[in-house]
Scaffold this active site. Structure first.
Site, PDB file in Angstrom:
ATOM      1  N   SER A 154       0.865  -1.186   0.000  1.00 15.55           N
ATOM      2  CA  SER A 154       0.000   0.000   0.000  1.00 15.55           C
ATOM      3  C   SER A 154       0.899   1.233   0.000  1.00 15.55           C
ATOM      4  O   SER A 154       2.048   1.163   0.467  1.00 15.55           O
ATOM      5  CB  SER A 154      -0.869   0.005   1.267  1.00 15.55           C
ATOM      6  OG  SER A 154      -1.440   1.275   1.474  1.00 15.55           O
ATOM      7  N   TYR A 167      -2.283  -1.238  10.499  1.00 21.11           N
ATOM      8  CA  TYR A 167      -2.212  -1.466   9.043  1.00 21.11           C
ATOM      9  C   TYR A 167      -0.896  -0.914   8.481  1.00 21.11           C
ATOM     10  O   TYR A 167      -0.213  -1.592   7.709  1.00 21.11           O
ATOM     11  CB  TYR A 167      -3.416  -0.779   8.389  1.00 21.11           C
ATOM     12  CG  TYR A 167      -3.561  -0.970   6.895  1.00 21.11           C
ATOM     13  CD1 TYR A 167      -4.095  -2.140   6.358  1.00 21.11           C
ATOM     14  CD2 TYR A 167      -3.215   0.057   6.002  1.00 21.11           C
ATOM     15  CE1 TYR A 167      -4.266  -2.295   4.985  1.00 21.11           C
ATOM     16  CE2 TYR A 167      -3.389  -0.091   4.632  1.00 21.11           C
ATOM     17  CZ  TYR A 167      -3.916  -1.270   4.133  1.00 21.11           C
ATOM     18  OH  TYR A 167      -4.082  -1.411   2.763  1.00 21.11           O
TER      19      TYR A 167
HETATM   20  P1  NAD Z   1     -11.031  -6.485  -0.289  1.00 21.42           P
HETATM   21  O1  NAD Z   1     -11.539  -6.396   1.096  1.00 21.42           O
HETATM   22  O2  NAD Z   1     -12.014  -6.626  -1.410  1.00 21.42           O
HETATM   23  O3  NAD Z   1      -9.974  -7.680  -0.447  1.00 21.42           O
HETATM   24  C1  NAD Z   1      -9.288  -8.281   0.595  1.00 21.42           C
HETATM   25  C2  NAD Z   1      -9.450  -9.775   0.422  1.00 21.42           C
HETATM   26  O4  NAD Z   1      -8.636 -10.459   1.379  1.00 21.42           O
HETATM   27  C3  NAD Z   1     -10.908 -10.224   0.638  1.00 21.42           C
HETATM   28  O5  NAD Z   1     -11.298 -11.096  -0.398  1.00 21.42           O
HETATM   29  C4  NAD Z   1     -10.836 -10.963   1.976  1.00 21.42           C
HETATM   30  O6  NAD Z   1     -11.798 -11.996   2.093  1.00 21.42           O
HETATM   31  C5  NAD Z   1      -9.418 -11.522   1.898  1.00 21.42           C
HETATM   32  N1  NAD Z   1      -8.911 -11.925   3.205  1.00 21.42           N
HETATM   33  C6  NAD Z   1      -8.984 -11.233   4.361  1.00 21.42           C
HETATM   34  N2  NAD Z   1      -8.434 -11.956   5.356  1.00 21.42           N
HETATM   35  C7  NAD Z   1      -8.002 -13.115   4.805  1.00 21.42           C
HETATM   36  C8  NAD Z   1      -7.348 -14.264   5.326  1.00 21.42           C
HETATM   37  N3  NAD Z   1      -7.047 -14.345   6.619  1.00 21.42           N
HETATM   38  N4  NAD Z   1      -7.043 -15.271   4.469  1.00 21.42           N
HETATM   39  C9  NAD Z   1      -7.365 -15.203   3.155  1.00 21.42           C
HETATM   40  N5  NAD Z   1      -7.988 -14.135   2.619  1.00 21.42           N
HETATM   41  C10 NAD Z   1      -8.301 -13.104   3.430  1.00 21.42           C
HETATM   42  O7  NAD Z   1     -10.120  -5.199  -0.493  1.00 21.42           O
HETATM   43  P2  NAD Z   1      -9.046  -4.842  -1.624  1.00 21.42           P
HETATM   44  O8  NAD Z   1      -9.044  -3.369  -1.701  1.00 21.42           O
HETATM   45  O9  NAD Z   1      -9.266  -5.622  -2.854  1.00 21.42           O
HETATM   46  O10 NAD Z   1      -7.677  -5.271  -0.913  1.00 21.42           O
HETATM   47  C11 NAD Z   1      -6.727  -6.141  -1.510  1.00 21.42           C
HETATM   48  C12 NAD Z   1      -5.333  -5.769  -1.051  1.00 21.42           C
HETATM   49  O11 NAD Z   1      -5.008  -4.473  -1.567  1.00 21.42           O
HETATM   50  C13 NAD Z   1      -5.161  -5.677   0.461  1.00 21.42           C
HETATM   51  O12 NAD Z   1      -3.902  -6.223   0.824  1.00 21.42           O
HETATM   52  C14 NAD Z   1      -5.182  -4.176   0.725  1.00 21.42           C
HETATM   53  O13 NAD Z   1      -4.471  -3.827   1.882  1.00 21.42           O
HETATM   54  C15 NAD Z   1      -4.499  -3.678  -0.526  1.00 21.42           C
HETATM   55  N6  NAD Z   1      -4.730  -2.262  -0.812  1.00 21.42           N
HETATM   56  C16 NAD Z   1      -5.977  -1.830  -1.199  1.00 21.42           C
HETATM   57  C17 NAD Z   1      -6.153  -0.477  -1.476  1.00 21.42           C
HETATM   58  C18 NAD Z   1      -7.471   0.094  -1.939  1.00 21.42           C
HETATM   59  O14 NAD Z   1      -7.573   1.321  -2.078  1.00 21.42           O
HETATM   60  N7  NAD Z   1      -8.486  -0.710  -2.200  1.00 21.42           N
HETATM   61  C19 NAD Z   1      -5.084   0.416  -1.336  1.00 21.42           C
HETATM   62  C20 NAD Z   1      -3.846  -0.076  -0.928  1.00 21.42           C
HETATM   63  C21 NAD Z   1      -3.686  -1.414  -0.671  1.00 21.42           C
END
Ligand code: NAD
Length: 269
Positions: A154, A167
Site C-alpha cells: 500500500s 495497518y
Molecule cells: P477487499 O476487502 O475486497 O480484499 C481483501 C481480500 O482479502 C478479501 O477477499 C478478503 O476476504 C481476503 N482476506 C482477508 N483476510 C483473509 C485471510 N485471513 N485469508 C485469506 N484471505 C483473506 O479489499 P481490496 O481493496 O481488494 O484489498 C486487496 C489488497 O489491496 C489488500 O492487501 C489491501 O491492503 C491492498 N490495498 C488496497 C487499497 C485500496 O484502495 N483498495 C489500497 C492499498 C492497498
C-alpha cells in the site's frame, strides 16, 4: 510470443482472490494464460464465481479455502495446488484487512488481527512458495525465473496514516520483508517485488468513496483526479509476473495516481 499469453504454462496462486483487487488479479493472470488458484477465507460462492468467470473465458482455475494467517491452512493450500497442477510459479500475496481505531483505543486483538493477515500471511505464503520453487527446480521453457512473488502492499508502507497504526506497521513490514527475501533469493532467480496501490475502488474503502463528500476529500489526495480501478493494479501484476520484468527484483511499483507526490504542495508550499 502472443502478448496475451505471456504467462502460458504458468501456475499462479492469488490470496484473497474472491473480491476487489485480488479478483481482478486472478482474472488478469488467467487472461495472460496462467492457471489460477483462487484463494479465499470466507464466502465460497464469490470465489466460485471468479473460477466460473475464468473458465467461461477459456482459462483454468479452482478455489481453495484457507486463512493466510494459519500456518497449517497455508501449507495444506500449497499441498493441494501442487497436487493438482504439479507446481506453482507465481504467488500474489493480496489478502489484507483493516482493523482501524484511534491509537489509544486500539485493542491488542485489532493489532494482532491486522498483523496476522497483512504481514504474517505474506510470510507464511511466501515461505511455502519458495520451498516449492526450490523443490521444483528451474524449467526454462516456462520462465527465466525459478519463481515470482508479488506482494500487494500500500502507499501506506510509506505514508503515515492516523487511526491505522496496525495497518501501516504491517504494510511497512511487508516492504522490508519483500526487500530482504528479494536480496536473499535473487541468486536463485526468484524474483520478489511489490505493488503499492493508492486509492482503488473496492469494498475495503467503500466508506470513503461511497459518499460525495468522501469522494471529494479523497480526490484532493490524488493529483491524477480519479480513484483507481482494480484493473490498474492487475495489469501491473501480469507484467511483474512475466519475463518482461526479468531484471526487476526487490522493487515497489506505486500505482496511485500520484498520491505519493505530496499533493498538497501542488497549490501550496
Ligand atoms: P477487499 O476487502 O475486497 O480484499 C481483501 C481480500 O482479502 C478479501 O477477499 C478478503 O476476504 C481476503 N482476506 C482477508 N483476510 C483473509 C485471510 N485471513 N485469508 C485469506 N484471505 C483473506 O479489499 P481490496 O481493496 O481488494 O484489498 C486487496 C489488497 O489491496 C489488500 O492487501 C489491501 O491492503 C491492498 N490495498 C488496497 C487499497 C485500496 O484502495 N483498495 C489500497 C492499498 C492497498
Amino acid at each position: 510470443m502472443d502478448n496475451n499469453a505471456v504467462l502460458e504454462g504458468q501456475r499462479a496462486l492469488v490470496t484473497g482472490a474472491s473480491s476487489g483487487i485480488g479478483k481482478s488479479i486472478a482474472l488478469g493472470l488467467a487472461g495472460a494464460g496462467a492457471k489460477v488458484v483462487v484463494n479465499y477465507r470466507a464466502g465460497g460462492d464469490k470465489a466460485a464465481q471468479v473460477v466460473e468467470e475464468i473458465k467461461d473465458s477459456g482459462g483454468e482455475a479452482f478455489a481453495i479455502q484457507a486463512d493466510v494467517s494459519s500456518e497449517s491452512e497455508v501449507q495444506e493450500m500449497f499441498r493441494q495446488a501442487v497436487q493438482a497442477w504439479g507446481s506453482i510459479d507465481i504467488l500474489v500475496n493480496n489478502a489484507g484487512v483493516q482493523k482501524d481505531a484511534p491509537f489509544h483505543e486500539m485493542t491488542l486483538e485489532q493489532w494482532n488481527a491486522a498483523l496476522a493477515v497483512d504481514l504474517t500471511g505474506q510470510f507464511l505464503c511466501s515461505r511455502e512458495a519458495v520451498r516449492e520453487f526450490k523443490r521444483r527446480g528451474m524449467v526454462p521453457q516456462i520462465s527465466r525465473a525459478l519463481g515470482k512473488i508479488i506482494a500487494i502492499s500500500s502507499v501506506h508502507d510509506t505514508i503515515p496514516w492516523a487511526g491505522h497504526a496496525n495497518y501501516t506497521a504491517a504494510k511497512g513490514g511487508v516492504k522490508m520483508l519483500m526487500k530482504s527475501i528479494a536480496q536473499e533469493l535473487a541468486p536463485e532467480h526468484i524474483r520478489v517485488n511489490a505493488i503499492s496501490p493508492g486509492a482503488i475502488k473496492t469494498d475495503i474503502n467503500k466508506s470513503v468513496w461511497g459518499t460525495p463528500e468522501g469522494m471529494e476529500g479523497l480526490l484532493k489526495l490524488v493529483p491524477a483526479g480519479r480513484i483507481g480501478e482494480v484493473e490498474d493494479i492487475a495489469k501491473a501484476v501480469v507484467w511483474l509476473a512475466s519475463d518482461e520484468s526479468d531484471y526487476m527484483t526487490g522493487e515497489t511499483l506505486y500505482i496511485d495516481g500520484g498520491m505519493m507526490l505530496y499533493p498538497s504542495f501542488r497549490t501550496g508550499g
